[in-house]
Design a protein around this motif. Structure first.
Motif, PDB file in Angstrom:
ATOM      1  N   ASN A   1      -7.987  -0.988  -0.347  1.00 13.43           N
ATOM      2  CA  ASN A   1      -8.607  -0.148  -1.381  1.00 13.43           C
ATOM      3  C   ASN A   1      -7.636   0.918  -1.883  1.00 13.43           C
ATOM      4  OD1 ASN A   1     -11.114  -1.460  -1.240  1.00 13.43           O
ATOM      5  ND2 ASN A   1     -11.699  -0.254   0.546  1.00 13.43           N
ATOM      6  N   CYS A   2      -6.365   0.807  -1.487  1.00 10.91           N
ATOM      7  CA  CYS A   2      -5.346   1.805  -1.848  1.00 10.91           C
ATOM      8  C   CYS A   2      -5.390   2.117  -3.348  1.00 10.91           C
ATOM      9  CB  CYS A   2      -3.959   1.265  -1.471  1.00 10.91           C
ATOM     10  SG  CYS A   2      -2.582   2.295  -2.014  1.00 10.91           S
ATOM     11  N   ASP A   3      -5.259   3.402  -3.673  1.00 12.97           N
ATOM     12  CA  ASP A   3      -5.249   3.828  -5.077  1.00 12.97           C
ATOM     13  C   ASP A   3      -4.159   3.111  -5.871  1.00 12.97           C
ATOM     14  OD1 ASP A   3      -7.285   5.587  -4.682  1.00 12.97           O
ATOM     15  OD2 ASP A   3      -5.991   7.349  -4.425  1.00 12.97           O
ATOM     16  N   GLN A   4      -3.085   2.733  -5.183  1.00 14.45           N
ATOM     17  CA  GLN A   4      -1.919   2.155  -5.852  1.00 14.45           C
ATOM     18  C   GLN A   4      -2.076   0.647  -6.071  1.00 14.45           C
ATOM     19  OE1 GLN A   4       2.262   3.281  -4.584  1.00 14.45           O
ATOM     20  NE2 GLN A   4       2.033   1.378  -3.483  1.00 14.45           N
TER      21      GLN A   4
ATOM     22  N   ALA B   1       0.840  -1.206   0.000  1.00 16.11           N
ATOM     23  CA  ALA B   1       0.000   0.000   0.000  1.00 16.11           C
ATOM     24  C   ALA B   1       0.871   1.251   0.000  1.00 16.11           C
ATOM     25  CB  ALA B   1      -0.911  -0.017   1.221  1.00 16.11           C
ATOM     26  N   CYS B   2       0.294   2.371  -0.460  1.00 12.91           N
ATOM     27  CA  CYS B   2       1.097   3.590  -0.633  1.00 12.91           C
ATOM     28  C   CYS B   2       1.253   4.383   0.657  1.00 12.91           C
ATOM     29  CB  CYS B   2       0.507   4.474  -1.737  1.00 12.91           C
ATOM     30  SG  CYS B   2      -0.909   5.478  -1.214  1.00 12.91           S
ATOM     31  N   GLY B   3       0.257   4.271   1.553  1.00 13.11           N
ATOM     32  CA  GLY B   3       0.337   5.001   2.815  1.00 13.11           C
ATOM     33  C   GLY B   3       0.003   6.474   2.711  1.00 13.11           C
ATOM     34  N   GLN B   4      -0.382   6.945   1.529  1.00  9.03           N
ATOM     35  CA  GLN B   4      -0.590   8.384   1.364  1.00  9.03           C
ATOM     36  C   GLN B   4      -1.949   8.759   0.782  1.00  9.03           C
ATOM     37  OE1 GLN B   4       2.859   9.363  -1.059  1.00  9.03           O
ATOM     38  NE2 GLN B   4       3.855  10.227   0.761  1.00  9.03           N
ATOM     39  N   CYS B   5      -2.659   7.800   0.222  1.00  6.53           N
ATOM     40  CA  CYS B   5      -3.909   8.145  -0.473  1.00  6.53           C
ATOM     41  C   CYS B   5      -5.074   8.251   0.532  1.00  6.53           C
ATOM     42  CB  CYS B   5      -4.218   7.101  -1.555  1.00  6.53           C
ATOM     43  SG  CYS B   5      -4.752   5.493  -0.922  1.00  6.53           S
ATOM     44  N   TRP B   6      -6.240   8.645   0.017  1.00  7.69           N
ATOM     45  CA  TRP B   6      -7.449   8.816   0.846  1.00  7.69           C
ATOM     46  C   TRP B   6      -7.784   7.515   1.586  1.00  7.69           C
ATOM     47  CZ3 TRP B   6     -12.490   6.903   1.029  1.00  7.69           C
ATOM     48  CH2 TRP B   6     -13.447   7.723   1.650  1.00  7.69           C
ATOM     49  N   TYR B   7      -7.690   6.383   0.894  1.00  2.00           N
ATOM     50  CA  TYR B   7      -8.026   5.095   1.511  1.00  2.00           C
ATOM     51  C   TYR B   7      -7.013   4.721   2.585  1.00  2.00           C
ATOM     52  CZ  TYR B   7     -11.670   4.308  -1.972  1.00  2.00           C
ATOM     53  OH  TYR B   7     -12.795   4.411  -2.731  1.00  2.00           O
ATOM     54  N   CYS B   8      -5.728   4.903   2.285  1.00  3.08           N
ATOM     55  CA  CYS B   8      -4.706   4.558   3.278  1.00  3.08           C
ATOM     56  C   CYS B   8      -4.868   5.410   4.538  1.00  3.08           C
ATOM     57  CB  CYS B   8      -3.303   4.713   2.687  1.00  3.08           C
ATOM     58  SG  CYS B   8      -2.821   3.338   1.611  1.00  3.08           S
ATOM     59  N   ALA B   9      -5.284   6.677   4.365  1.00  2.00           N
ATOM     60  CA  ALA B   9      -5.497   7.545   5.528  1.00  2.00           C
ATOM     61  C   ALA B   9      -6.611   7.002   6.414  1.00  2.00           C
ATOM     62  CB  ALA B   9      -5.828   8.965   5.071  1.00  2.00           C
TER      63      ALA B   9
HETATM   64 ZN   LIG Z   1      -2.807   4.173  -0.605  1.00  2.79          ZN
END
Ligand SMILES: [Zn+2]
Ligand SMILES: [Zn+2]
Length: 347
Positions: free
Chosen positions: A103-106, A89-97
């Motif tokens: 559901n991470c954008d990445q 996971a990216c840890g930065q997108c809306w879902y990760c927050a």
């Molecule tokens: Zn993410």
């Protein structure tokens, strides 16, 4: 380094591959000490998932020791023992927050082809893990590799789907599919103190293991599991049915086996585009349907490892074969033919 390389659909080999290195400040490189073969690796091999680069490393279940980290990695240092998440996971997108990492954008996955980040896999002597602070979990010395290795995938999937299914103490639970995910779901479901757990499958050896783990086995080649579950519940059906197969007939069985007002939770990976859904009947019975999708590993792996530590779950029960990485081709054959339940590779 040596690695299990995807050659083409239906073909893998063990071969040489360039050592990975830190290419981004958030990367870690991990020396793999234990890797496992996952059912989703077979999807690549069977050509059901496109985009895998020829001669690139496969695999995403692993434990190892960190050998190098980028400048922005704060939680790990060389020498730390870690388990990796299959899901990067990216840890930065809306879902990760919102800690909805699946559901991470990445939506990158290790060793799973160009549509999921084109990352090299972990059935190898070394693996590069992006965004290491989020996608690795520390393994303390009280746990063996074998106890920890499934926390990045199928063990945590069992924890996750039991939680999503909303099991309550005293519930009657039915699990459809006694593969590794179904068996981990069973082990985790016991922690909710249900009245009874049924396991539905056709493989006698897996049903036997489910029985040893406390389930009532229902061999659907021999009995009608829906009838048996109704008989045991005053003709109502199970409070919660968890479908771990990913095929339409298994979902139909789950819908038939659940009581009015109950929950069907689906963690089996469905790839059919449509399904002839009996909407009127399911509406009338007020059934809640939870589609699990990909496991939200990073939100649940703390709990999964805790359940291993406190003895609630023993992941090693599922390991049927341990072999050197060099023998991975044979490991895949055993796993694909269902002779093996879970294969561990030692690089
Ligand atoms: Zn993410
Ligand atoms: Zn997997």
């Amino acid at each position: 380094m040596r690695a299990v390389l995807f050659e083409d659909i239906g073909s893998i080999r063990v071969g040489d591959y360039p050592d990975p290195s830190v290419v981004d400040a958030k990367d870690a490189v991990v020396k793999v000490t234990t890797a496992a073969i996952c059912g989703s690796d077979l999807h690549l091999l069977h050509g059901r998932i496109p985009g895998m680069r020829a001669d690139s490393p496969i695999g995403h279940e692993f434990v190892g020791t960190v050998t190098a980290v980028g400048d922005e990695v704060t939680r790990f240092k060389p020498g730390d023992r870690v388990v990796g998440s299959f899901l990067i996971a990216c840890g930065q997108c809306w879902y990760c927050a919102r800690e909805e990492y699946s559901n991470c954008d990445q939506l990158w996955i290790l060793g799973y082809g160009m549509f999921t980040g084109d990352l090299d896999g972990a059935q190898a002597q070394l693996v590069r893990v992006p965004i290491a602070d989020l996608n690795l979990h520390a393994v303390d010395d009280s746990l063996t590799d074998e106890q920890a290795v499934f926390a990045g995938d199928i063990l945590t999937t069992g924890v996750y789907i039991c939680e999503r299914a909303g099991i309550r103490p005293g519930d009657t639970i039915a699990i459809v599919g006694a593969g590794p995910v179904g068996l981990f779901t069973l082990m985790n479901a016991r922690a909710y103190e249900p009245a009874q757990i049924f396991m539905v499958d056709v493989a006698t050896d897996r049903l036997k293991l489910a029985e040893q783990l406390g389930a009532t086995p229902l061999d659907s080649n021999k009995v009608n599991p829906v009838v048996e579950i109704q008989r045991a519940t005053g003709e109502r059906g199970a409070d919660v049915v968890i479908e771990c197969v990913g095929l339409a007939p298994a979902f139909t069985t789950a819908l038939d086996a659940v009581r009015a007002g109950g929950t069907v939770a689906v963690i089996g990976v469905h790839s059919d585009l449509t399904y002839d859904f009996p909407i009127g009947e399911v509406w009338r019975r007020g059934v809640t349907i939870v589609m699990g999708a990909t496991c939200n590993v990073q939100a649940y792996w703390d709990r999964a490892l805790e359940l291993v530590k406190n003895g609630t779950v023993d992941p090693t029960i599922l390991i049927s074969h341990t072999m050197p990485l060099e023998e991975a081709v044979e490991g895949y054959r055993l796993f694909e033919s269902h002779e093996a339940l879970k294969v561990i590779l030692k690089p």
